[in-house]
Scaffold this active site. Structure first.
Site, PDB file in Angstrom:
ATOM      1  N   LYS A  74     -26.431 -24.391 -68.196  1.00  0.00           N
ATOM      2  CA  LYS A  74     -26.416 -24.435 -66.736  1.00  0.00           C
ATOM      3  C   LYS A  74     -27.125 -23.197 -66.209  1.00  0.00           C
ATOM      4  O   LYS A  74     -26.732 -22.065 -66.495  1.00  0.00           O
ATOM      5  CB  LYS A  74     -24.975 -24.479 -66.220  1.00  0.00           C
ATOM      6  CG  LYS A  74     -24.903 -24.439 -64.695  1.00  0.00           C
ATOM      7  CD  LYS A  74     -23.506 -24.706 -64.179  1.00  0.00           C
ATOM      8  CE  LYS A  74     -23.454 -24.561 -62.668  1.00  0.00           C
ATOM      9  NZ  LYS A  74     -22.123 -24.826 -62.134  1.00  0.00           N
TER      10      LYS A  74
ATOM     11  N   ARG B 143     -23.282 -26.555 -52.336  1.00  0.00           N
ATOM     12  CA  ARG B 143     -22.406 -25.510 -51.800  1.00  0.00           C
ATOM     13  C   ARG B 143     -22.088 -25.780 -50.334  1.00  0.00           C
ATOM     14  O   ARG B 143     -20.998 -25.448 -49.868  1.00  0.00           O
ATOM     15  CB  ARG B 143     -23.017 -24.129 -52.041  1.00  0.00           C
ATOM     16  CG  ARG B 143     -23.051 -23.810 -53.546  1.00  0.00           C
ATOM     17  CD  ARG B 143     -23.646 -22.459 -53.874  1.00  0.00           C
ATOM     18  NE  ARG B 143     -23.898 -22.348 -55.315  1.00  0.00           N
ATOM     19  CZ  ARG B 143     -24.719 -21.474 -55.886  1.00  0.00           C
ATOM     20  NH1 ARG B 143     -25.367 -20.598 -55.132  1.00  0.00           N
ATOM     21  NH2 ARG B 143     -24.883 -21.448 -57.188  1.00  0.00           N
TER      22      ARG B 143
ATOM     23  N   LYS C 252     -24.793 -16.039 -58.802  1.00  0.00           N
ATOM     24  CA  LYS C 252     -24.068 -16.394 -60.028  1.00  0.00           C
ATOM     25  C   LYS C 252     -24.849 -16.012 -61.285  1.00  0.00           C
ATOM     26  O   LYS C 252     -24.606 -16.543 -62.364  1.00  0.00           O
ATOM     27  CB  LYS C 252     -23.734 -17.897 -59.998  1.00  0.00           C
ATOM     28  CG  LYS C 252     -22.840 -18.293 -58.813  1.00  0.00           C
ATOM     29  CD  LYS C 252     -22.263 -19.704 -58.928  1.00  0.00           C
ATOM     30  CE  LYS C 252     -21.289 -20.000 -57.781  1.00  0.00           C
ATOM     31  NZ  LYS C 252     -20.636 -21.321 -57.908  1.00  0.00           N
TER      32      LYS C 252
ATOM     33  N   LYS D 142     -28.468 -28.626 -66.749  1.00  0.00           N
ATOM     34  CA  LYS D 142     -28.370 -28.636 -65.290  1.00  0.00           C
ATOM     35  C   LYS D 142     -29.120 -27.453 -64.706  1.00  0.00           C
ATOM     36  O   LYS D 142     -28.928 -26.349 -65.206  1.00  0.00           O
ATOM     37  CB  LYS D 142     -26.885 -28.551 -64.923  1.00  0.00           C
ATOM     38  CG  LYS D 142     -26.603 -28.476 -63.440  1.00  0.00           C
ATOM     39  CD  LYS D 142     -25.128 -28.321 -63.216  1.00  0.00           C
ATOM     40  CE  LYS D 142     -24.896 -28.152 -61.736  1.00  0.00           C
ATOM     41  NZ  LYS D 142     -23.615 -27.628 -61.425  1.00  0.00           N
TER      42      LYS D 142
ATOM     43  N   SER E  16     -27.759 -31.474 -56.389  1.00  0.00           N
ATOM     44  CA  SER E  16     -27.828 -31.723 -54.948  1.00  0.00           C
ATOM     45  C   SER E  16     -29.208 -31.437 -54.359  1.00  0.00           C
ATOM     46  O   SER E  16     -29.685 -32.190 -53.509  1.00  0.00           O
ATOM     47  CB  SER E  16     -26.769 -30.869 -54.248  1.00  0.00           C
ATOM     48  OG  SER E  16     -26.936 -29.499 -54.571  1.00  0.00           O
TER      49      SER E  16
ATOM     50  N   TYR F  18     -26.290 -38.412 -57.464  1.00  0.00           N
ATOM     51  CA  TYR F  18     -25.752 -38.878 -56.180  1.00  0.00           C
ATOM     52  C   TYR F  18     -26.351 -40.226 -55.796  1.00  0.00           C
ATOM     53  O   TYR F  18     -25.864 -40.885 -54.885  1.00  0.00           O
ATOM     54  CB  TYR F  18     -26.017 -37.828 -55.096  1.00  0.00           C
ATOM     55  CG  TYR F  18     -25.382 -36.497 -55.455  1.00  0.00           C
ATOM     56  CD1 TYR F  18     -24.024 -36.290 -55.263  1.00  0.00           C
ATOM     57  CD2 TYR F  18     -26.136 -35.469 -56.038  1.00  0.00           C
ATOM     58  CE1 TYR F  18     -23.429 -35.082 -55.623  1.00  0.00           C
ATOM     59  CE2 TYR F  18     -25.545 -34.263 -56.401  1.00  0.00           C
ATOM     60  CZ  TYR F  18     -24.193 -34.082 -56.192  1.00  0.00           C
ATOM     61  OH  TYR F  18     -23.600 -32.901 -56.558  1.00  0.00           O
TER      62      TYR F  18
HETATM   63  N1  LIG Z   1     -19.017 -24.746 -60.488  1.00  0.00           N
HETATM   64  C1  LIG Z   1     -19.482 -25.344 -59.395  1.00  0.00           C
HETATM   65  C2  LIG Z   1     -20.526 -26.384 -59.507  1.00  0.00           C
HETATM   66  N2  LIG Z   1     -20.374 -27.550 -60.164  1.00  0.00           N
HETATM   67  C3  LIG Z   1     -21.504 -28.316 -59.920  1.00  0.00           C
HETATM   68  C4  LIG Z   1     -22.369 -27.567 -59.117  1.00  0.00           C
HETATM   69  C5  LIG Z   1     -23.697 -27.987 -58.558  1.00  0.00           C
HETATM   70  C6  LIG Z   1     -23.935 -29.442 -58.392  1.00  0.00           C
HETATM   71  C7  LIG Z   1     -25.051 -29.800 -57.466  1.00  0.00           C
HETATM   72  O1  LIG Z   1     -25.808 -28.938 -56.967  1.00  0.00           O
HETATM   73  O2  LIG Z   1     -25.195 -30.985 -57.231  1.00  0.00           O
HETATM   74  C8  LIG Z   1     -21.770 -26.346 -58.885  1.00  0.00           C
HETATM   75  C9  LIG Z   1     -22.369 -25.312 -58.015  1.00  0.00           C
HETATM   76  C10 LIG Z   1     -22.583 -23.963 -58.527  1.00  0.00           C
HETATM   77  O3  LIG Z   1     -22.591 -23.696 -59.724  1.00  0.00           O
HETATM   78  O4  LIG Z   1     -22.749 -23.093 -57.672  1.00  0.00           O
END
Ligand SMILES: NCc1[nH]cc(CCC(=O)O)c1CC(=O)O
Length: 335
Positions: free
Chosen positions: A204, A214, A227, A258, A284, A322
């Site tokens: 990730k 978010r 992060k 991801k 997203s 989605y």
């Molecule tokens: N732990 C949170 C999480 N789980 C899935 C996503 C992102 C999913 C998306 O953008 O569709 C995130 C956001 C992040 O890491 O800030």
């Protein structure tokens, strides 16, 4: 060993022969996208008035518990095998100690139970990370400005066990702490939950493509800093392979890359190297780009299917997207 393609010289070989008709193209298609490849992420809110469309994700709604039940029924009708629940929690109840993360009655756990009531056969996947309940929007505890690892892992285990008690089938640790897969697996075995699957967010990346998510979960304004001390640097490829190897060795059943589309090279390499069930998350921001361009008339609707088929070609067994219900309807119509 990759085989060597043999191509006769022109005109003995005319590669266009097999592209001439829909039938020939179908016969020679190397990859297919089907409804079985889809995992549908849904947002469930406990905030009064929190339901409705997410502005930066047109067409995606935050759901009430009743809405989540209807989505689960829709998933079953369409043949989508799994949904993944993301909580939009009450901002006034977020704390530094994130105790709601392991509350059996937090909105995520209530959604799991509600869905299992109406669709017991639908696989329910969860997200394991502290961010929905953390006042500062991070996936782990923040102590003196540092996102601490080991203390967070212990909390993630508690969070996971509450999700399993609520009925979760697949746990999705998305936190990127070190050692969490081993800790989760041993806690699951210790509690007699031998058959709960772990789909690890193994590779990730720290990505700007999570922005609309978010917004959807109400974390945008809260996130202090970024992060990057726990999610991966987009520059890195070998590190992704080390992460996947590590998570599989610690007991992950399935692994995820991801975001998706900008990371298809990583998907392919993970599948080739480890031959494990491999998933991508079309996140997203990817959704927003594609759907936004379609709504503006800048791209045609066919890019939705094309973007998902490419994950299959890159070696993914499935995709969190989605677009899942829309695509499932489209695939059903095409027969
Ligand atoms: N732990 C949170 C999480 N789980 C899935 C996503 C992102 C999913 C998306 O953008 O569709 C995130 C956001 C992040 O890491 O800030």
């Amino acid at each position: 060993m990759p085989s060597t393609p043999i191509v006769a010289p022109f005109p003995a070989a005319r590669l266009r022969r097999l592209r001439r008709t829909p039938g020939l193209r179908a016969l020679t298609a190397e990859h297919r996208l089907s409804v079985e490849n889809l995992i549908w992420p849904i947002f469930v809110t406990e905030v009064a008035g929190g339901e409705g469309e997410v502005p930066s994700m047109p067409g995606v709604e935050r759901l009430t518990l009743d809405g989540a039940k209807r989505a689960a029924e829709r998933a079953m009708e369409l043949g989508i095998p799994a949904v993944c629940i993301f909580p939009h929690s009450d901002p006034d109840l977020k704390t530094e100690d994130c105790e709601r993360a392991w509350d059996p009655d937090n909105i995520g756990n209530r959604a799991i139970r509600a869905i299992k009531q109406v669709a017991p056969e639908l696989a329910v996947m969860t997200d394991i990370a502290l961010d929905p309940y953390n006042i500062n929007g991070h996936d782990g505890f923040v102590r003196d400005g540092i996102i601490v690892n080991d203390e967070t892992v212990a909390a993630l285990v508690r969070m996971a066990l509450a999700q399993v008690d609520a009925g979760a089938d697949i746990l999705g640790p998305s936190d990127m702490m070190d050692g969490r897969i081993a800790a989760l697996r041993s806690a699951l075995e210790g509690a007699g939950h031998k058959d709960v699957a772990i789909l690890s967010y193994a590779a990730k990346y720290a990505s700007g493509f999570y922005g609309p998510f978010r917004d959807a979960v109400g974390a945008s304004g809260r996130l202090v800093g970024d992060k990057k001390t726990y999610q991966m640097n987009p520059a890195n490829r070998e590190e992704a392979l080390r992460c996947v190897a590590r998570d599989l060795a610690e007991g992950a059943d399935m692994v995820m890359v991801k975001p998706g589309m900008p990371y298809l090279d990583i998907c392919r390499e993970v599948k080739d190297r480890f031959a494990a069930p491999t998933y991508a998350y079309q996140v997203s921001g990817e959704y927003a780009m594609i759907e936004g361009a379609i709504r503006n008339g800048w791209l045609g609707r066919e890019v939705m299917l094309e973007s998902l088929l490419c994950f299959r070609r890159a070696g993914c067994d499935g995709v969190l997207t989605y677009f899942a219900p829309t695509v499932a309807e489209l695939l059903a119509r095409e027969g």
